[in-house]
Design a protein around this motif. Structure first.
Motif, PDB file in Angstrom:
ATOM      1  N   PRO A 370       0.834  -1.205   0.000  1.00  0.00           N
ATOM      2  CA  PRO A 370       0.000   0.000   0.000  1.00  0.00           C
ATOM      3  C   PRO A 370       0.868   1.255   0.000  1.00  0.00           C
ATOM      4  O   PRO A 370       1.834   1.361   0.766  1.00  0.00           O
ATOM      5  CB  PRO A 370      -0.794  -0.125   1.307  1.00  0.00           C
ATOM      6  CG  PRO A 370       0.082  -0.939   2.208  1.00  0.00           C
ATOM      7  CD  PRO A 370       0.822  -1.895   1.307  1.00  0.00           C
ATOM      8  N   ASP A 374      -2.527   4.868  -2.886  1.00  0.00           N
ATOM      9  CA  ASP A 374      -3.586   3.914  -2.551  1.00  0.00           C
ATOM     10  C   ASP A 374      -4.477   4.460  -1.441  1.00  0.00           C
ATOM     11  O   ASP A 374      -5.702   4.275  -1.467  1.00  0.00           O
ATOM     12  CB  ASP A 374      -2.973   2.576  -2.123  1.00  0.00           C
ATOM     13  CG  ASP A 374      -2.268   1.870  -3.267  1.00  0.00           C
ATOM     14  OD1 ASP A 374      -2.915   1.660  -4.311  1.00  0.00           O
ATOM     15  OD2 ASP A 374      -1.084   1.543  -3.125  1.00  0.00           O
ATOM     16  N   ALA A 375      -3.867   5.123  -0.460  1.00  0.00           N
ATOM     17  CA  ALA A 375      -4.658   5.694   0.635  1.00  0.00           C
ATOM     18  C   ALA A 375      -5.618   6.751   0.103  1.00  0.00           C
ATOM     19  O   ALA A 375      -6.784   6.811   0.526  1.00  0.00           O
ATOM     20  CB  ALA A 375      -3.727   6.303   1.682  1.00  0.00           C
ATOM     21  N   ASN A 376      -5.160   7.578  -0.821  1.00  0.00           N
ATOM     22  CA  ASN A 376      -6.040   8.601  -1.399  1.00  0.00           C
ATOM     23  C   ASN A 376      -7.171   7.979  -2.211  1.00  0.00           C
ATOM     24  O   ASN A 376      -8.290   8.496  -2.241  1.00  0.00           O
ATOM     25  CB  ASN A 376      -5.220   9.559  -2.264  1.00  0.00           C
ATOM     26  CG  ASN A 376      -4.497  10.611  -1.452  1.00  0.00           C
ATOM     27  OD1 ASN A 376      -5.111  11.361  -0.712  1.00  0.00           O
ATOM     28  ND2 ASN A 376      -3.171  10.661  -1.585  1.00  0.00           N
ATOM     29  N   VAL A 378      -8.528   4.934  -1.564  1.00  0.00           N
ATOM     30  CA  VAL A 378      -9.444   4.355  -0.574  1.00  0.00           C
ATOM     31  C   VAL A 378     -10.349   5.417   0.027  1.00  0.00           C
ATOM     32  O   VAL A 378     -11.541   5.188   0.271  1.00  0.00           O
ATOM     33  CB  VAL A 378      -8.635   3.640   0.531  1.00  0.00           C
ATOM     34  CG1 VAL A 378      -9.530   3.291   1.723  1.00  0.00           C
ATOM     35  CG2 VAL A 378      -7.974   2.380  -0.013  1.00  0.00           C
ATOM     36  N   SER A 399      -6.176  -1.218  -4.205  1.00  0.00           N
ATOM     37  CA  SER A 399      -5.780  -0.319  -3.115  1.00  0.00           C
ATOM     38  C   SER A 399      -6.392  -0.784  -1.800  1.00  0.00           C
ATOM     39  O   SER A 399      -5.709  -0.858  -0.760  1.00  0.00           O
ATOM     40  CB  SER A 399      -6.241   1.109  -3.415  1.00  0.00           C
ATOM     41  OG  SER A 399      -5.528   1.663  -4.490  1.00  0.00           O
ATOM     42  N   TYR A 400      -7.681  -1.081  -1.827  1.00  0.00           N
ATOM     43  CA  TYR A 400      -8.397  -1.512  -0.627  1.00  0.00           C
ATOM     44  C   TYR A 400      -7.761  -2.795  -0.072  1.00  0.00           C
ATOM     45  O   TYR A 400      -7.514  -2.920   1.137  1.00  0.00           O
ATOM     46  CB  TYR A 400      -9.867  -1.747  -0.967  1.00  0.00           C
ATOM     47  CG  TYR A 400     -10.764  -1.847   0.241  1.00  0.00           C
ATOM     48  CD1 TYR A 400     -11.443  -0.726   0.716  1.00  0.00           C
ATOM     49  CD2 TYR A 400     -10.937  -3.063   0.899  1.00  0.00           C
ATOM     50  CE1 TYR A 400     -12.278  -0.826   1.832  1.00  0.00           C
ATOM     51  CE2 TYR A 400     -11.754  -3.171   2.015  1.00  0.00           C
ATOM     52  CZ  TYR A 400     -12.426  -2.037   2.472  1.00  0.00           C
ATOM     53  OH  TYR A 400     -13.243  -2.137   3.586  1.00  0.00           O
ATOM     54  N   VAL A 403      -4.180  -2.043   1.527  1.00  0.00           N
ATOM     55  CA  VAL A 403      -4.258  -1.353   2.812  1.00  0.00           C
ATOM     56  C   VAL A 403      -4.813  -2.285   3.885  1.00  0.00           C
ATOM     57  O   VAL A 403      -4.336  -2.314   5.024  1.00  0.00           O
ATOM     58  CB  VAL A 403      -5.124  -0.074   2.692  1.00  0.00           C
ATOM     59  CG1 VAL A 403      -5.329   0.564   4.065  1.00  0.00           C
ATOM     60  CG2 VAL A 403      -4.481   0.919   1.738  1.00  0.00           C
ATOM     61  N   GLU A 416     -10.449   2.411   6.346  1.00  0.00           N
ATOM     62  CA  GLU A 416     -10.502   3.876   6.253  1.00  0.00           C
ATOM     63  C   GLU A 416      -9.587   4.520   7.293  1.00  0.00           C
ATOM     64  O   GLU A 416      -8.893   5.491   7.002  1.00  0.00           O
ATOM     65  CB  GLU A 416     -11.942   4.370   6.441  1.00  0.00           C
ATOM     66  CG  GLU A 416     -12.885   4.036   5.294  1.00  0.00           C
ATOM     67  CD  GLU A 416     -13.343   2.575   5.314  1.00  0.00           C
ATOM     68  OE1 GLU A 416     -13.105   1.886   6.332  1.00  0.00           O
ATOM     69  OE2 GLU A 416     -13.947   2.125   4.318  1.00  0.00           O
ATOM     70  N   ALA A 419      -6.050   4.100   6.077  1.00  0.00           N
ATOM     71  CA  ALA A 419      -5.741   5.023   4.977  1.00  0.00           C
ATOM     72  C   ALA A 419      -5.522   6.436   5.499  1.00  0.00           C
ATOM     73  O   ALA A 419      -4.582   7.134   5.077  1.00  0.00           O
ATOM     74  CB  ALA A 419      -6.873   4.996   3.947  1.00  0.00           C
TER      75      ALA A 419
END
Length: 714
Positions: A370, A374-376, A378, A399-400, A403, A416, A419
């Motif tokens: 991740p 990827d965090a953005n 999610v 991405s999900y 993470v 969430e 992320a």
């Protein structure tokens, strides 16, 4: 005139084309080709010219920012260097200054010892000696020893030879003669002298600079030569100019002669662009935050003037280099920075990056870790179908999964929360760097605007502003192309120096004549080089600098030399300028202390056409429906709670001057995405620049913008 700016990053190569005759601007991005940066450069130029409807043969200038030299020092895969040095001084590069970065650590590596630029067996002593302070020959050069040393280095198969003798900054005769012998015996080898690279006092720093120049030279020169040939094969007839660490451009020929000046070529473009936008919009104090795919470049810019690092602090990866450098800090914080749980169970992000290959998990190219991107995704701040204008589809499910598996499940938190944690960590890493560059030097970052540059800059810049406590954020027209844009506002610039050591209180008429003669020689050399580069004499500017210190001080500061011949009166003015510089740097000065002149410096600038942004029509609309694309949920932390918020997406290309967008909102463009969180609002200037500030102003759109500008003193 058609000019193209090309900046090569760790993930993407950014390009901007300016057609000054038609006042048109076109931008483009292509993946970087790290095995050979020139492949991405050529591909990008061809695609951009096709997009702009411009034949490549009509391009007048290609302006290039490169990380080739920087990467060599990071990866430590430079040339095998041989050194000829004064007998009994071969270990200067090992001894250095007897100073460690961490004074009380017994386990730290000292780079100049653990990974020397020149191995000891390739540092060969030569009998010769000059006397200080006049440079007179004390012991003649033993030419036979030089010949024996060259034979030994040739047998050792070194790639490049550097000649570094003691006190050569006072008299370069011995170094020049040794170089002549090297070229006589070994014509094909690259050879440099320390007096042509850094003719300054302090033997360790001068030797290190010359060694670094030799260390990076073969690969940098091969790259530039290869790029020149590739441009020629592609039909590009324009001149190639390279960005230097000082923020000035150099011709490709000059860059090849002194490649050590390119060590911070890459980060300098964004700093120049930030200062230019600040001047354009009337914002004096700005902190540039250029976040790309691999790293973040951070620079504090007071009064729209990029700072040049004090010589005592000029270093690259632990090695001192005496060349002018813009004060910019690079940290491992980019869209590709990998989030991980370390061996101690701590949640960390970076500095390792996934780069462009395989890239973040959402790229779908095999990356499983991740990343910040990827965090953005999610959190719904990056829409998969909008990334790079849809040219690169993102896979939100990957991405999900990344993470969840690598972070959330190990820390017993929701995807969430994980992320958001990734973004908080990366933003705090950048905030720490900003404070180190500002608070530790007496600057309050809350009094500065933040400038969001780079493809990932606008995604993070408002959260970063909240973290450090500033209330104004600036996002340029093409944030993802900021570093390339900076290349278009940089002038051709060279530094020429001469050491001339004297106390001002003892400077008699003979010494003043020597100073004037040295300044005239340096100025003539500088002007001749710029004219050779094709600069009109009317566009040449000369800045004269005296590098001075208080008697007994270790390092110098720059003091301006007044126009005209130096006289006893102007010497007093130089001293006053030094006192003022000392006051600005250290918040105190000593008006009764003796001041010494150490080095004369000429900064020669060849002015080139600057960038002009077309004005945009005025809209004065609040949350304009004409620019609304669609509404989608995004996740923000509001009043300490994680909330899924209905968030409209706006097409930035359809926003007009004086339009205002209230947060929460996402403003989308091809090269970047700007996040406007709840309680923040964005306003557009007549130049298309986006301003984002706290949602504290009431009234109609036009009044809101007016007050927004007034809030920052414009």
């Amino acid at each position: 005139m058609i000019r193209i700016g090309v900046d090569v990053g760790g993930t993407f190569t950014d390009l901007i084309l300016v057609d000054q005759l038609n006042n048109e601007i076109h931008v483009h991005k292509v993946p970087s080709t790290l095995d050979d940066q020139s492949k991405g450069v050529i591909r990008g130029i061809k695609e951009l010219c096709e997009k702009a409807g411009v034949p490549v043969s009509e391009v007048d200038y290609v302006l290039h920012g490169t990380t080739v030299a920087t990467n060599i020092t990071i990866e430590r895969n430079g040339a095998v260097v041989g050194m000829l040095t004064t007998k009994n001084y071969r270990d200067i590069l090992h001894i250095a200054r007897h100073k460690k970065a961490q004074n009380f650590s017994i386990q730290q590596d000292l780079p100049w010892q653990a990974n020397p630029l020149v191995l000891r067996r390739n540092r060969l002593p030569i009998t010769e000696k000059l006397a200080a302070p006049d440079g007179k020959v004390k012991v003649p050069l033993n030419e036979e020893e030089v010949r024996q040393a060259v034979s030994q280095l040739k047998e050792a198969n070194v790639d490049v030879v550097v000649v570094s003798f003691l006190f050569s900054f006072l008299n370069d005769a011995h170094e020049n003669r040794a170089k002549e012998i090297v070229k006589e015996m070994w014509p094909e080898v690259l050879c440099f002298t320390s007096s042509e690279i850094a003719p300054q006092m302090r033997e360790y720093e001068r030797f290190s600079t010359a060694a670094m120049n030799a260390y990076v030279a073969p690969r940098v020169n091969n790259y530039i030569d290869h790029l020149v040939n590739a441009l020629d094969d592609a039909g590009v007839k324009g001149e190639l100019h390279i960005m230097q660490s000082s923020g000035g451009m150099a011709t490709s020929e000059m860059a090849v002669d002194k490649p050590v000046t390119l060590l911070k070529s890459g980060p300098s473009g964004a700093v120049l662009a930030t200062a230019w936008f600040g001047e354009l919009e009337g914002i004096e104090n700005i902190i540039s935050v250029d976040i790309g795919g691999t790293s973040a470049d951070i620079s504090v810019i007071p009064n729209n003037t990029p700072k040049i690092i004090n010589p005592r602090d000029c270093e690259v990866n632990g090695y001192p280099v005496l060349v002018p450098m813009i004060d910019v800090e690079t940290i491992g914080a980019g869209g590709g920075s990998i989030a991980h749980i370390d061996a101690g169970g701590a949640f960390r992000v970076g500095p390792k990056s996934a780069g462009s290959t395989p890239g973040p998990a959402c790229y779908g190219q095999g990356g499983e870790n991740p990343c910040v991107t990827d965090a953005n995704v999610v959190l719904g701040r990056l829409d998969p179908e909008q990334f790079l204008g849809g040219d690169l589809k993102l896979h939100s499910e990957l991405s999900y999964k990344a993470v969840e598996e690598k972070i959330a499940s190990q820390l017993n938190m929701s995807v969430e929360e994980a992320a958001l944690g990734i973004l908080k960590i990366i933003n705090n890493n950048m905030a720490l760097c900003i404070r180190a560059k500002s608070v530790s030097k007496g600057i309050d970052p809350r009094e500065y605007a933040l400038f969001g540059a780079g493809g990932a800059g606008p995604l993070h810049i408002v959260d970063l502003a909240e973290t450090i406590g500033t209330n104004l954020v600036i996002v340029p027209n093409y944030p993802g192309i900021t570093a390339a844009t900076g290349l278009l506002v940089g002038d051709i610039k060279y530094d020429y120096i001469k050491s001339l050591i004297t106390r001002f209180d003892r400077a008699d008429d003979e010494m003043i004549d020597s100073i004037n003669a040295a300044l005239e020689e340096l100025t003539n050399t500088a002007k001749a080089q710029l004219i050779q580069d094709g600069v009109d004499p009317e566009n040449i500017e000369i800045e004269r600098i005296a590098e001075c210190r208080y008697a007994g001080q270790g390092f110098e500061l720059r003091a301006a030399i007044p126009d005209g011949p130096v006289t006893q009166e102007s010497m007093k003015e130089i001293v006053q300028n030094f006192h003022a510089a000392h006051e600005e740097e250290y918040d105190h000065h000593f008006p009764n202390n003796i001041v010494e002149l150490i080095t004369l410096r000429i900064v020669a600038t060849g002015k080139t056409p600057s960038l002009r942004l077309p004005k945009i029509a005025s809209g004065e609309r609040l949350n304009p429906n004409e620019a609304l694309m669609y509404v989608r949920d995004s996740i923000f932390e509001v009043d300490g709670e994680i909330r899924k918020v209905s968030t409209p997406r706006y097409d930035r290309s359809k926003l007009l001057a004086n339009d205002v967008v209230e947060g929460p909102a996402i403003i989308v463009q091809r090269d970047s995405t700007t996040t406007v969180p709840p309680k923040w609002q964005a306003a557009v200037s007549e130049n298309g620049t986006l301003f984002v500030a706290h949602k504290v102003i009431e009234g109609g759109p036009a009044k809101l913008v007016e007050k927004l500008f007034a809030k920052v003193g414009v």
